[in-house]
Scaffold this motif. Structure first.
Motif, short mmCIF file in Angstrom:
data_model
loop_
_atom_site.label_atom_id
_atom_site.label_comp_id
_atom_site.label_asym_id
_atom_site.label_seq_id
_atom_site.Cartn_x
_atom_site.Cartn_y
_atom_site.Cartn_z
N LYS A 96 -1.64 118.97 4.99
CA LYS A 96 -2.19 119.87 3.98
C LYS A 96 -2.55 121.24 4.54
N ASP A 97 -3.19 121.26 5.73
CA ASP A 97 -3.67 122.56 6.25
C ASP A 97 -2.71 123.24 7.22
N GLY A 98 -1.57 122.59 7.50
CA GLY A 98 -0.57 123.22 8.36
C GLY A 98 -0.76 122.99 9.84
N SER A 99 -1.75 122.16 10.22
CA SER A 99 -1.96 121.88 11.64
C SER A 99 -0.74 121.23 12.28
N LEU A 100 0.06 120.54 11.45
CA LEU A 100 1.24 119.88 11.99
C LEU A 100 2.26 120.90 12.51
N ASP A 101 2.22 122.11 11.96
CA ASP A 101 3.13 123.17 12.43
C ASP A 101 2.92 123.43 13.92
N LEU A 102 1.64 123.50 14.32
CA LEU A 102 1.33 123.77 15.72
C LEU A 102 1.74 122.61 16.61
N MET A 103 1.56 121.38 16.11
CA MET A 103 1.94 120.20 16.90
C MET A 103 3.45 120.15 17.13
N LEU A 104 4.20 120.67 16.17
CA LEU A 104 5.66 120.66 16.30
C LEU A 104 6.14 121.51 17.48
N THR A 105 5.30 122.44 17.91
CA THR A 105 5.69 123.32 19.01
C THR A 105 5.40 122.72 20.37
N LYS A 106 4.68 121.60 20.42
CA LYS A 106 4.30 120.99 21.70
C LYS A 106 5.50 120.27 22.32
N PRO A 107 5.61 120.30 23.65
CA PRO A 107 6.75 119.66 24.33
C PRO A 107 6.57 118.15 24.52
N VAL A 108 5.98 117.50 23.54
CA VAL A 108 5.80 116.04 23.57
C VAL A 108 6.13 115.50 22.19
N SER A 109 6.22 114.19 22.09
CA SER A 109 6.53 113.55 20.82
C SER A 109 5.48 113.89 19.77
N LEU A 110 5.94 114.36 18.61
CA LEU A 110 5.02 114.67 17.51
C LEU A 110 4.28 113.42 17.06
N GLN A 111 4.97 112.30 17.00
CA GLN A 111 4.32 111.05 16.58
C GLN A 111 3.21 110.67 17.55
N PHE A 112 3.46 110.85 18.84
CA PHE A 112 2.45 110.55 19.85
C PHE A 112 1.23 111.44 19.66
N MET A 113 1.45 112.74 19.48
CA MET A 113 0.35 113.68 19.32
C MET A 113 -0.45 113.40 18.05
N ALA A 114 0.25 113.17 16.95
CA ALA A 114 -0.42 113.04 15.66
C ALA A 114 -1.13 111.70 15.49
N SER A 115 -0.58 110.63 16.07
CA SER A 115 -1.11 109.29 15.80
C SER A 115 -1.98 108.72 16.92
N LEU A 116 -2.05 109.42 18.06
CA LEU A 116 -2.83 108.88 19.18
C LEU A 116 -3.76 109.91 19.82
N ARG A 117 -3.90 111.07 19.21
CA ARG A 117 -4.66 112.17 19.84
C ARG A 117 -6.13 111.83 20.03
N TYR A 118 -6.75 111.16 19.07
CA TYR A 118 -8.19 110.91 19.12
C TYR A 118 -8.49 109.44 19.39
N VAL A 119 -9.50 109.22 20.23
CA VAL A 119 -9.95 107.86 20.56
C VAL A 119 -11.45 107.78 20.31
N ASP A 120 -11.86 106.89 19.44
CA ASP A 120 -13.28 106.67 19.17
C ASP A 120 -13.80 105.65 20.16
N LEU A 121 -14.73 106.05 21.01
CA LEU A 121 -15.22 105.18 22.08
C LEU A 121 -16.53 104.48 21.72
N ALA A 122 -17.06 104.73 20.53
CA ALA A 122 -18.33 104.11 20.14
C ALA A 122 -18.12 102.94 19.19
N LEU A 123 -17.44 103.17 18.09
CA LEU A 123 -17.31 102.14 17.05
C LEU A 123 -16.68 100.84 17.55
N PRO A 124 -15.64 100.88 18.41
CA PRO A 124 -15.00 99.61 18.77
C PRO A 124 -15.78 98.74 19.75
#
Length: 267
Positions: A96-124
């Motif tokens: 919605k906000d276009g952040s994916l545009d910036l991720m597309l420019t990264k030299p790594v897998s877009l799926q990796f960046m978008a689906s694994l970027r954040y890790v919650d270390l408290a809740l689990p």
């Protein structure tokens, strides 16, 4: 291939480190997350207490054996919340906000960046700790031998559970490439998830077949405990691993197809 795996493993380690630093900047919020999840877990433990007080048996499995299923569900829930939930809820926002545009420019897998970027270390933390405690109690109470093969088979099926969890729970995020708002699909997915903390034997045969062969939700919390209870052979364990790899491959192809139809927010 091994260089690429090392690269992504190092990058994921950096993600974890950055998330830890960010969460430690607000330690009060970190502790509050632990408290909230612990309260939720306490409600679940009261549910376990009811199972024991009523001496509930499911398909010949006593309450001690049911702990294996409930514990498996609790552990995988913790892993899902910690590794995937935040990322999957952010993907529609990226679109919605276009952040994916910036991720597309990264030299790594877009799926990796978008689906694994954040890790919650408290809740689990509470879920994983208490889940493994329940599995340990059930393991001991059912007199299951603690051998290398038993442990290896269980850990393999736990790995399979995490892969299948990723594949199934990312589907609403994939739909957001086309529909943007997919809150209803996410609610359906989470409702189905909560219904999976007991042996699949409680459901009719046709539901078990769908949940095993069409949408393999039951593989997540059932196959590990069934292996320990001697209800699942090594053959089916191997087939479960193959199924998880095939499912991941399908999700990977669907992701690429969804990205092809993505309209950049800046275009």
């Amino acid at each position: 291939m091994f260089r690429a795996m090392r690269k992504y493993a190092h990058l994921y380690g950096m993600f974890i480190k950055n998330c830890l630093i960010a969460q430690m900047e607000f330690r009060g919020n970190f502790m509050m997350s632990l408290l909230v999840e612990s309260v939720y877990l306490l409600a679940k433990l009261l549910y376990v207490l009811v199972v024991f007080r009523t001496d509930l048996h499911v398909d010949g499995i006593p309450p001690e054996g049911l702990l294996l299923f409930i514990g498996m569900h609790t552990v995988v829930t913790g892993m899902y919340v910690g590794l995937f939930f935040t990322n999957f809820t952010k993907i529609p926002e990226y679109i919605k906000d276009g952040s994916l545009d910036l991720m597309l420019t990264k030299p790594v897998s877009l799926q990796f960046m978008a689906s694994l970027r954040y890790v919650d270390l408290a809740l689990p933390i509470p879920d994983i700790l208490v889940g493994f405690v329940m599995i340990g109690i059930g393991w001991h109470a059912m007199d299951i031998p603690l051998t290398f093969l038993q442990l290896a088979g269980f850990m393999l099926l736990l790995f399979v559970s995490v892969i299948i969890t990723y594949c199934l729970m990312i589907i609403p995020a994939l739909l957001s490439f086309r529909f943007v708002q997919t809150g209803s699909a996410s609610e359906i997915a989470h409702s189905a998830w909560d219904a999976n903390n007991f042996p699949m034997a409680i459901y009719p045969t046709w539901v078990r077949r769908i949940g095993t062969f069409v949408i393999p939700l039951f593989l997540i919390t059932n196959f590990g405990p069934m292996f320990l209870l001697g209800q699942l052979s090594w053959l089916y364990t191997g087939l479960a691993l193959v199924a998880s790899i095939i499912l991941f491959t399908v999700i990977r192809l669907l992701w690429k197809q969804a990205v092809k139809g993505y309209s950049s927010a800046s275009s």
